[in-house]
Scaffold this motif. Sequence first.
Motif, mmCIF file in Angstrom:
data_model
loop_
_atom_site.group_PDB
_atom_site.id
_atom_site.type_symbol
_atom_site.label_atom_id
_atom_site.label_comp_id
_atom_site.label_asym_id
_atom_site.label_seq_id
_atom_site.Cartn_x
_atom_site.Cartn_y
_atom_site.Cartn_z
ATOM 1 N N GLU A 26 131.487 10.161 3.947
ATOM 2 C CA GLU A 26 130.885 8.841 3.886
ATOM 3 C C GLU A 26 131.881 7.803 3.353
ATOM 4 O O GLU A 26 131.920 6.681 3.836
ATOM 5 N N THR A 27 132.699 8.186 2.376
ATOM 6 C CA THR A 27 133.546 7.203 1.696
ATOM 7 C C THR A 27 135.042 7.463 1.853
ATOM 8 O O THR A 27 135.846 6.580 1.568
ATOM 9 N N GLY A 28 135.415 8.678 2.240
ATOM 10 C CA GLY A 28 136.829 9.022 2.294
ATOM 11 C C GLY A 28 137.408 9.414 0.949
ATOM 12 O O GLY A 28 138.589 9.730 0.850
ATOM 13 N N THR A 29 136.583 9.406 -0.094
ATOM 14 C CA THR A 29 137.061 9.774 -1.431
ATOM 15 C C THR A 29 136.857 11.275 -1.662
ATOM 16 O O THR A 29 135.732 11.763 -1.562
ATOM 17 N N ALA A 30 137.945 11.983 -1.974
ATOM 18 C CA ALA A 30 137.875 13.435 -2.133
ATOM 19 C C ALA A 30 137.671 13.784 -3.596
ATOM 20 O O ALA A 30 138.509 13.473 -4.440
ATOM 21 N N ILE A 31 136.536 14.400 -3.892
ATOM 22 C CA ILE A 31 136.214 14.827 -5.250
ATOM 23 C C ILE A 31 136.442 16.337 -5.341
ATOM 24 O O ILE A 31 136.177 17.075 -4.381
ATOM 25 N N GLY A 32 136.933 16.798 -6.507
ATOM 26 C CA GLY A 32 137.142 18.237 -6.701
ATOM 27 C C GLY A 32 135.902 18.910 -7.260
ATOM 28 O O GLY A 32 134.932 18.244 -7.647
ATOM 29 N N MET A 33 135.951 20.244 -7.297
ATOM 30 C CA MET A 33 134.785 21.008 -7.744
ATOM 31 C C MET A 33 135.225 22.109 -8.695
ATOM 32 O O MET A 33 136.265 22.739 -8.491
ATOM 33 N N LYS A 34 134.456 22.310 -9.758
ATOM 34 C CA LYS A 34 134.766 23.377 -10.702
ATOM 35 C C LYS A 34 133.497 24.133 -11.091
ATOM 36 O O LYS A 34 132.699 23.629 -11.880
ATOM 37 N N PRO A 35 133.313 25.322 -10.534
ATOM 38 C CA PRO A 35 132.251 26.178 -11.049
ATOM 39 C C PRO A 35 132.740 26.805 -12.351
ATOM 40 O O PRO A 35 133.911 27.156 -12.455
ATOM 41 N N ALA A 36 131.852 26.910 -13.328
ATOM 42 C CA ALA A 36 132.283 27.446 -14.616
ATOM 43 C C ALA A 36 131.218 28.326 -15.230
ATOM 44 O O ALA A 36 130.027 28.017 -15.151
ATOM 45 N N GLY A 37 131.660 29.416 -15.811
ATOM 46 C CA GLY A 37 130.744 30.324 -16.485
ATOM 47 C C GLY A 37 130.149 31.325 -15.512
ATOM 48 O O GLY A 37 129.683 30.967 -14.434
ATOM 49 N N GLY A 38 130.192 32.590 -15.893
ATOM 50 C CA GLY A 38 129.526 33.610 -15.085
ATOM 51 C C GLY A 38 130.360 34.201 -13.968
ATOM 52 O O GLY A 38 129.940 35.158 -13.328
ATOM 53 N N ILE A 39 131.547 33.618 -13.707
ATOM 54 C CA ILE A 39 132.388 34.207 -12.659
ATOM 55 C C ILE A 39 133.384 35.143 -13.338
ATOM 56 O O ILE A 39 134.368 34.697 -13.921
ATOM 57 N N ARG A 40 133.100 36.410 -13.297
ATOM 58 C CA ARG A 40 133.901 37.363 -14.071
ATOM 59 C C ARG A 40 134.729 38.292 -13.206
ATOM 60 O O ARG A 40 135.663 38.926 -13.680
ATOM 61 N N THR A 41 134.357 38.428 -11.922
ATOM 62 C CA THR A 41 135.069 39.402 -11.096
ATOM 63 C C THR A 41 135.792 38.709 -9.944
ATOM 64 O O THR A 41 135.404 37.628 -9.495
#
Lengths: 312, 502
Positions: free
Chosen positions: A236-251
């Motif tokens: 929609e805007t051309g602006t690229a936002i990053g993503m960070k999942p956190a917690g619970g990813i252990r393997t």
Amino acid sequence: MNAGQSASFRRLFDEVGPVDCVGVEERVAKYTTRSLKKAAKLWGLRTAVTMVDLTTLEGKDTPGKVASLCAKARHPSDDPTVPPVAAVCVYPAMVRAARRALGPGAAVRIASVATAFPSGQAPLRTRLGEVRAAVADGADEIDMVINRGAFLAGEFAEVADEIAAVVAACGDATLKVILEVSELETFDNIRAASFIAMRTIRGGDFIKTSTGKTSLNATLGNNQVMLEAIRDFYLETGTAIGMKPAGGIRTAKQALQFLVAVKETLGDAWLTNARYRFGASSLLNDLLRQIEKERTGAYQAPYYFSEAAESY
Amino acid sequence: MATLVSKRKKTTRRHGRPAPQLIFGDLWEYDPAPETADPKLKPRYDLFINGRFVTPKSGKYFDSINPATEQKLAEFALAGAADVDAAYRAARRAQRNVWGKLSGRERGKYLFRIARLLQDRAREFAVAETMDNGKPIKETRDFDVPMAAAHFFYHAGWADKLEYVAPGRKVAPLGVVGQVIPWNFPLLMLAWKIAPAIAMGNCVVIKPATNTPLTAVKLAEIFEDAGLPPGVVNIITGPGSTGGLIMAHPTAAKIAFTGSTDVGKIIMRSVAGTDKKMTMELGGKAANIVFDDAPLDQAVEGIVNGIFFNQGQVCCAGSRLLVHEPVAARFVAKLKTRLRTLRVGNPLDKNTDVGAIVSRDQLASIQHYLAIGVKEGAELWQPPCRLPAKGFFMPPTLFTGVTQSHRIAREEIFGPVLAIITFRTVDEAIEKANNTPYGLSAGVWTDKGSRILKMAAELKAGVVWANTFNKFDPASPFGGYKESGFGREGGRQGLLDYCQLV
């Protein structure tokens, strides 16, 4: 909620559209059946290493603990082909220790969870002061929490204004906005909050699932809802936002499933630590163990891999 | 939603830069991940009559090929009238002397045993099914085989509770049942047909499709291992004409057919004037209706599942997309983005989403419809994808700008081809969805519960899925309205079609 707030509440949810929980769970279940072999597996594992924000967020953290975390972050393994991780993630009081351990201009970045993490329940000026202090002490990235109370009360403008104030306080530091998905509860809320955050932050900033301090953290489901929000916002805007999942990813297996979701939702441009991170600590050694297994064909005992943190 | 779209247009124009695009490239290619279980093929398969594998009276065999490689898999007995006669004699004998006299509880034990043996050999059956039919291994592994076993389990549970099928009435088996099934779900259709029939105490003469006989004769091996009494199930392989012999045989008390509406009509004509009971599960042209308040990303997923599952070769496939005009452009854009990540290729690869079309003829028929669609003025779109050099492959295909009068909106294509039609109001959506000779299934996508209930009541379709699609369960009856057939399969209603009330 007054009439104006109630209208803005409806408007935001109508604009971003609803999310069907059953459909999301069905979609992400397909990621878990992708079969990654040989070179594809190795590429995924190595890339995941470069995306780790190696984290320690404990009351008992000391400069010594942070120094050992930083050493691990720079040289995760004896294998010279294994790259360093993206960043270390520490409390603001530990930023100075981290900077001392890593040195100025280090490849490994320093992220700090400011804004009265994890609850955010401090006056705004206190939270902003914390952000400025962390940046002044050498933090490259700030992980803030949103005002969930204001969000749930429908006061979206307040949520957005506070994020904007933190953006200003960050200066050049990258900002990651933690939605704390377990407190927002529904996928509808997660999607709406993602849009509030993305409309306020800058390209290259991140949205992040959770603090790791509540019962439910990153799942493939809430990761998917946020990835789709990032995709829609980008188109929609051309602006690229990053993503960070956190917690619970252990393997390593979980991490690869999250990366499959990135590949199939946002495409190749997000398969980089400039746009995707894992907030984790025990994940790193499992990634190393799997890389070693790919190299030698055998699983090594856990004590062959140095420990640096055990939380998250 | 309108605001999001208009905002984008404004920015693009103001800065004069191209619209942002996602890159689905080769940065992280998945390596081949073929399923390696041994399908345990024999070079030649005979007819399964009276509990034994016997050579056909004619001595003739025909080949079945793997549609993904065009290579011969095995050869199968070509049954003629004498073989069909022998099968019916065996079935009648078994029904009168053994199976019909056995208590429901005892019959149930055999069905449980069949279900468990099928689970034991699930991977072998999944690979065999994929090689014979061309559908991706992830579908045979996660859907066809487990669902086939589930049907045997479900009906095993009914076998000793048949007095509850029709409360207040007693039920009795019909006798011998003749069944003919299609090639799109070879093993699953076999289970759908055989399990209720034998649970009720009937015996069966069944013919799998000419293209896909493999798992049927492999299931006969399981019947042998389960110790099923001879003659209870007889499996006959051969061309369509053999199916005609099974349908027309005087011993059959009931016939059940799943396949095309055209063939269904021929069968119905051939048995007109007899006292045979019938169930027909025929074609479809299901409408998947997306309203502007729908959860769009999940709706996209449902549309993809609805029309590209099993390469669209599904009688209840959602082959028409009716999309609300306010979200049409946005929705089609999302759909196209999603299609770019579908993986078309080797069906045995665990990462393949879309496999091979079942046969050269079927592929030609689908391509013929593509030409018709283009000629009629609809706009064709396919994602860029590399198809294997050999085998019958077809990229997922969308047609936009389709109207009710286009042939691609009216006729069953039975392939990965979606016709996209727009609508403005709820009434218009219902009218367009029902404007078809078929009525097997439909899908409704909306966040509004009351609208779901209204649509479910007004859509003339045997099953209406709300905010999901292609969901099946042995306990849920499945069947059609109008020219999609009659009779139900699955659930208590399905059992009623295999018994007489006494």
